[in-house]
Design a protein around this motif. Structure first.
Motif, PDB file in Angstrom:
ATOM      1  N   ARG A  24       0.834  -1.217   0.000  1.00 35.16           N
ATOM      2  CA  ARG A  24       0.000   0.000   0.000  1.00 35.16           C
ATOM      3  C   ARG A  24       0.863   1.259   0.000  1.00 35.16           C
ATOM      4  O   ARG A  24       0.609   2.199  -0.748  1.00 35.16           O
ATOM      5  CB  ARG A  24      -0.946  -0.004   1.202  1.00 35.16           C
ATOM      6  CG  ARG A  24      -2.188  -0.855   0.995  1.00 35.16           C
ATOM      7  CD  ARG A  24      -3.210  -0.647   2.100  1.00 35.16           C
ATOM      8  NE  ARG A  24      -2.730  -1.044   3.421  1.00 35.16           N
ATOM      9  CZ  ARG A  24      -2.667  -2.292   3.865  1.00 35.16           C
ATOM     10  NH1 ARG A  24      -3.065  -3.286   3.098  1.00 35.16           N
ATOM     11  NH2 ARG A  24      -2.221  -2.552   5.075  1.00 35.16           N
ATOM     12  N   GLU A  28       1.039   3.971  -3.093  1.00 34.01           N
ATOM     13  CA  GLU A  28       0.727   5.394  -2.914  1.00 34.01           C
ATOM     14  C   GLU A  28       1.896   6.278  -3.354  1.00 34.01           C
ATOM     15  O   GLU A  28       1.707   7.272  -4.051  1.00 34.01           O
ATOM     16  CB  GLU A  28       0.368   5.677  -1.451  1.00 34.01           C
ATOM     17  CG  GLU A  28      -0.961   5.114  -1.028  1.00 34.01           C
ATOM     18  CD  GLU A  28      -1.198   5.199   0.473  1.00 34.01           C
ATOM     19  OE1 GLU A  28      -0.363   5.801   1.180  1.00 34.01           O
ATOM     20  OE2 GLU A  28      -2.212   4.646   0.931  1.00 34.01           O
ATOM     21  N   SER A  31       2.263   6.099  -7.189  1.00 33.22           N
ATOM     22  CA  SER A  31       1.223   6.887  -7.847  1.00 33.22           C
ATOM     23  C   SER A  31       1.553   8.365  -7.803  1.00 33.22           C
ATOM     24  O   SER A  31       1.403   9.083  -8.796  1.00 33.22           O
ATOM     25  CB  SER A  31      -0.134   6.647  -7.185  1.00 33.22           C
ATOM     26  OG  SER A  31      -0.537   5.324  -7.374  1.00 33.22           O
ATOM     27  N   SER A  32       2.013   8.833  -6.671  1.00 32.01           N
ATOM     28  CA  SER A  32       2.368  10.241  -6.520  1.00 32.01           C
ATOM     29  C   SER A  32       3.534  10.614  -7.439  1.00 32.01           C
ATOM     30  O   SER A  32       3.483  11.622  -8.149  1.00 32.01           O
ATOM     31  CB  SER A  32       2.729  10.530  -5.065  1.00 32.01           C
ATOM     32  OG  SER A  32       3.191  11.844  -4.920  1.00 32.01           O
TER      33      SER A  32
END
Length: 137
Positions: A24, A28, A31-32
């Motif tokens: 996770r 995240e 993706s950023s």
């Protein structure tokens, strides 16, 4: 005994729990970073395309001024191709990055530009560099 079982389950399941948490967190962060890199990539390539189209437009406007001032019957084909190039440039979707035929339209503009250069008997040398772009002859 129930407390020992809970502690045992916590130790056994720690690998799975840490794997899930790591996934996770990595997702995240990826993706950023992907959004940041995507914006940088889009900005760079958008600027290159804009610079190229701008050079074509400046070239076309300059030649339109030159040909209008001394237009002859012989220049009618040149003017027709020149006006077609200007029309294509003006219809180009600068503000729509999701336009699905962007590269096809850009290739058509490049082709029309090459055709015009051939008719005008000029040899352009369009360059994009880190210092800026330019069109030389």
């Amino acid at each position: 005994m129930a407390g020992d079982q809970d502690m045992f389950d916590a130790v056994v399941m720690a690998d799975e729990r840490f794997h899930g948490e790591g996934y996770r967190e990595g997702y995240e962060e990826g993706s950023s970073l992907g959004m940041i890199e995507g914006r940088q990539h889009g900005t760079l390539h958008g600027a290159k395309i804009g610079s190229e189209i701008g050079c074509y437009q400046g070239f076309a406007f300059a030649w339109r001024g030159l040909l209008h001032s001394c237009a002859t019957e012989r220049d009618s084909k040149k003017m027709k191709v020149l006006e077609a190039l200007i029309g294509m440039i003006q219809k180009f979707p600068y503000d729509d990055p999701t336009y699905d035929k962007l590269h096809e339209d850009l290739d058509r503009i490049r082709g029309k530009f090459k055709q015009l250069c051939s008719l005008l008997n000029v040899q352009p040398d369009f360059k994009i560099s880190t210092e800026g772009s330019g069109l030389s002859f």
